[in-house]
Design a protein around this motif. Structure first.
Motif, PDB file in Angstrom:
ATOM      1  N   ALA A 100       0.821  -1.210   0.000  1.00 62.25           N
ATOM      2  CA  ALA A 100       0.000   0.000   0.000  1.00 62.25           C
ATOM      3  C   ALA A 100       0.858   1.264   0.000  1.00 62.25           C
ATOM      4  N   ASP A 101       1.895   1.298   0.802  1.00 60.76           N
ATOM      5  CA  ASP A 101       2.723   2.498   0.920  1.00 60.76           C
ATOM      6  C   ASP A 101       3.958   2.483   0.020  1.00 60.76           C
ATOM      7  N   PHE A 102       4.522   1.319  -0.193  1.00 54.31           N
ATOM      8  CA  PHE A 102       5.789   1.238  -0.929  1.00 54.31           C
ATOM      9  C   PHE A 102       5.614   1.051  -2.429  1.00 54.31           C
ATOM     10  N   GLY A 103       4.420   0.680  -2.870  1.00 56.24           N
ATOM     11  CA  GLY A 103       4.201   0.417  -4.291  1.00 56.24           C
ATOM     12  C   GLY A 103       4.651  -0.983  -4.671  1.00 56.24           C
ATOM     13  N   ASP A 104       4.913  -1.177  -5.948  1.00 59.59           N
ATOM     14  CA  ASP A 104       5.323  -2.492  -6.447  1.00 59.59           C
ATOM     15  C   ASP A 104       6.822  -2.673  -6.229  1.00 59.59           C
ATOM     16  N   LEU A 105       7.183  -3.790  -5.597  1.00 58.19           N
ATOM     17  CA  LEU A 105       8.581  -4.043  -5.258  1.00 58.19           C
ATOM     18  C   LEU A 105       9.044  -5.381  -5.808  1.00 58.19           C
ATOM     19  N   MET A 106      10.325  -5.458  -6.093  1.00 59.06           N
ATOM     20  CA  MET A 106      10.989  -6.711  -6.421  1.00 59.06           C
ATOM     21  C   MET A 106      12.140  -6.834  -5.444  1.00 59.06           C
ATOM     22  N   ILE A 107      12.205  -7.950  -4.732  1.00 60.99           N
ATOM     23  CA  ILE A 107      13.230  -8.143  -3.710  1.00 60.99           C
ATOM     24  C   ILE A 107      14.063  -9.366  -4.067  1.00 60.99           C
ATOM     25  N   VAL A 108      15.331  -9.132  -4.342  1.00 61.85           N
ATOM     26  CA  VAL A 108      16.252 -10.228  -4.655  1.00 61.85           C
ATOM     27  C   VAL A 108      16.672 -10.875  -3.349  1.00 61.85           C
ATOM     28  N   VAL A 109      16.535 -12.195  -3.290  1.00 61.24           N
ATOM     29  CA  VAL A 109      16.814 -12.886  -2.037  1.00 61.24           C
ATOM     30  C   VAL A 109      17.870 -13.986  -2.180  1.00 61.24           C
ATOM     31  N   SER A 110      18.575 -14.051  -3.308  1.00 63.87           N
ATOM     32  CA  SER A 110      19.644 -15.042  -3.403  1.00 63.87           C
ATOM     33  C   SER A 110      20.772 -14.523  -4.277  1.00 63.87           C
ATOM     34  N   ASP A 111      21.931 -15.133  -4.128  1.00 62.72           N
ATOM     35  CA  ASP A 111      23.091 -14.676  -4.875  1.00 62.72           C
ATOM     36  C   ASP A 111      23.333 -15.586  -6.073  1.00 62.72           C
ATOM     37  N   HIS A 112      24.513 -15.464  -6.683  1.00 64.96           N
ATOM     38  CA  HIS A 112      24.799 -16.209  -7.911  1.00 64.96           C
ATOM     39  C   HIS A 112      24.909 -17.708  -7.688  1.00 64.96           C
ATOM     40  N   LEU A 113      24.984 -18.155  -6.458  1.00 64.37           N
ATOM     41  CA  LEU A 113      25.031 -19.588  -6.173  1.00 64.37           C
ATOM     42  C   LEU A 113      23.674 -20.119  -5.722  1.00 64.37           C
ATOM     43  N   GLY A 114      22.657 -19.255  -5.749  1.00 58.05           N
ATOM     44  CA  GLY A 114      21.330 -19.676  -5.332  1.00 58.05           C
ATOM     45  C   GLY A 114      21.157 -19.772  -3.833  1.00 58.05           C
ATOM     46  N   CYS A 115      22.115 -19.255  -3.070  1.00 57.01           N
ATOM     47  CA  CYS A 115      22.046 -19.315  -1.607  1.00 57.01           C
ATOM     48  C   CYS A 115      21.423 -18.028  -1.063  1.00 57.01           C
ATOM     49  N   TYR A 116      20.627 -18.153  -0.021  1.00 49.34           N
ATOM     50  CA  TYR A 116      19.988 -16.976   0.549  1.00 49.34           C
ATOM     51  C   TYR A 116      21.011 -16.058   1.196  1.00 49.34           C
ATOM     52  N   VAL A 117      20.865 -14.777   0.926  1.00 50.27           N
ATOM     53  CA  VAL A 117      21.736 -13.755   1.490  1.00 50.27           C
ATOM     54  C   VAL A 117      20.868 -12.572   1.905  1.00 50.27           C
ATOM     55  N   TRP A 118      21.490 -11.486   2.361  1.00 55.00           N
ATOM     56  CA  TRP A 118      20.729 -10.292   2.699  1.00 55.00           C
ATOM     57  C   TRP A 118      19.981  -9.813   1.462  1.00 55.00           C
ATOM     58  N   PRO A 119      18.722  -9.420   1.628  1.00 54.08           N
ATOM     59  CA  PRO A 119      17.906  -9.043   0.469  1.00 54.08           C
ATOM     60  C   PRO A 119      18.263  -7.666  -0.083  1.00 54.08           C
ATOM     61  N   THR A 120      17.960  -7.470  -1.348  1.00 55.00           N
ATOM     62  CA  THR A 120      18.121  -6.184  -2.015  1.00 55.00           C
ATOM     63  C   THR A 120      16.772  -5.802  -2.613  1.00 55.00           C
ATOM     64  N   VAL A 121      16.325  -4.588  -2.357  1.00 52.12           N
ATOM     65  CA  VAL A 121      14.983  -4.158  -2.756  1.00 52.12           C
ATOM     66  C   VAL A 121      15.051  -3.226  -3.962  1.00 52.12           C
ATOM     67  N   TYR A 122      14.155  -3.462  -4.915  1.00 53.24           N
ATOM     68  CA  TYR A 122      14.007  -2.617  -6.098  1.00 53.24           C
ATOM     69  C   TYR A 122      12.555  -2.172  -6.216  1.00 53.24           C
ATOM     70  N   ARG A 123      12.344  -0.924  -6.598  1.00 54.34           N
ATOM     71  CA  ARG A 123      10.996  -0.466  -6.927  1.00 54.34           C
ATOM     72  C   ARG A 123      10.725  -0.851  -8.375  1.00 54.34           C
ATOM     73  N   SER A 124       9.619  -1.527  -8.614  1.00 49.87           N
ATOM     74  CA  SER A 124       9.296  -1.988  -9.958  1.00 49.87           C
ATOM     75  C   SER A 124       9.039  -0.810 -10.886  1.00 49.87           C
ATOM     76  N   THR A 125       9.580  -0.882 -12.089  1.00 48.28           N
ATOM     77  CA  THR A 125       9.361   0.165 -13.096  1.00 48.28           C
ATOM     78  C   THR A 125       8.559  -0.359 -14.273  1.00 48.28           C
ATOM     79  N   VAL A 126       8.017  -1.568 -14.162  1.00 46.17           N
ATOM     80  CA  VAL A 126       7.192  -2.142 -15.230  1.00 46.17           C
ATOM     81  C   VAL A 126       5.775  -2.340 -14.710  1.00 46.17           C
ATOM     82  N   ASP A 127       4.847  -2.483 -15.633  1.00 40.63           N
ATOM     83  CA  ASP A 127       3.436  -2.533 -15.272  1.00 40.63           C
ATOM     84  C   ASP A 127       2.878  -3.939 -15.144  1.00 40.63           C
ATOM     85  N   GLU A 128       3.489  -4.886 -15.811  1.00 31.21           N
ATOM     86  CA  GLU A 128       2.902  -6.219 -15.885  1.00 31.21           C
ATOM     87  C   GLU A 128       3.769  -7.248 -15.167  1.00 31.21           C
TER      88      GLU A 128
END
Length: 200
Positions: A100-128
């Motif tokens: 509701a407040d942050f809008g559409d987000l994409m949060i990366v939750v794994s690194d190049h080895l597929g292991c969970y790490v600290w998340p990185t947050v992106y605000r979505s810039t696409v509609d679909e």
């Protein structure tokens, strides 16, 4: 559009790939404030892994409302890509959601080895949502104007259906002079190099 490269070992042995960072940046904008806040909140609350329920709890605590799917209804949309041959990007885990407040987000939750790490947050810039789901589509054209498409990075089809044959894309990979940096996909119609782009 995200540029697509050809990764190869030898003739008839290769695949399409994109730079994961570039793919993400085509769809979202890095949110330093939200990234820092989520990481601090996880640390303060003793969460080591950014599972979906942890991300949902963070948003609910910050906004007073639970997150939903990107279109505003349903559960958060989670995907974890750990594959070896049939996607443009791989070894990437992410959550796509709407707040509701942050809008559409994409949060990366794994690194190049597929292991969970600290998340990185992106605000979505696409509609679909489909644009976040598109990690297998690519279109390409050779110097002679023959256009091709793939929906799984394995099977290649003519763009306009003029050629009804389905080609196996890895079989068309060529590596001139055993120089893997020069690898390309040969056009099934004329043999010229096909240059691909991710369609969004």
């Amino acid at each position: 559009m995200t540029a697509v490269t050809v990764e190869a070992w030898s003739h008839g042995d290769g695949w399409l790939a994109v730079d994961t960072g570039e793919w993400i940046n085509d769809r979202g904008e890095f949110a330093q404030d939200l990234t820092d806040d989520l990481r601090d909140w996880m640390d303060d609350n003793g969460h080591r892994w950014p599972h979906d329920d942890v991300i949902a709890a963070w948003i609910e605590e910050r906004t007073g409302e639970p997150p939903a799917g990107l279109h505003g209804d349903g559960a958060v949309w989670h995907h974890n890509l750990v594959n070896f041959s049939d996607h443009l990007i791989d070894n990437l885990g992410f959550v796509v959601l709407s707040s509701a407040d942050f809008g559409d987000l994409m949060i990366v939750v794994s690194d190049h080895l597929g292991c969970y790490v600290w998340p990185t947050v992106y605000r979505s810039t696409v509609d679909e949502l489909e644009e976040w789901a598109d990690y297998s589509d690519a279109t390409g054209e050779c110097a002679n104007g023959h256009r091709w498409q793939t929906h799984d990075t394995v099977r290649l089809h003519a763009w306009d259906s003029a050629d009804m044959t389905t080609y196996r894309l890895p079989d068309l990979v060529r590596v001139p002079f055993d120089d893997r940096s020069r690898a390309y996909v040969a056009c099934p119609a004329c043999g010229k190099a096909v240059r691909f782009e991710n369609r969004f």
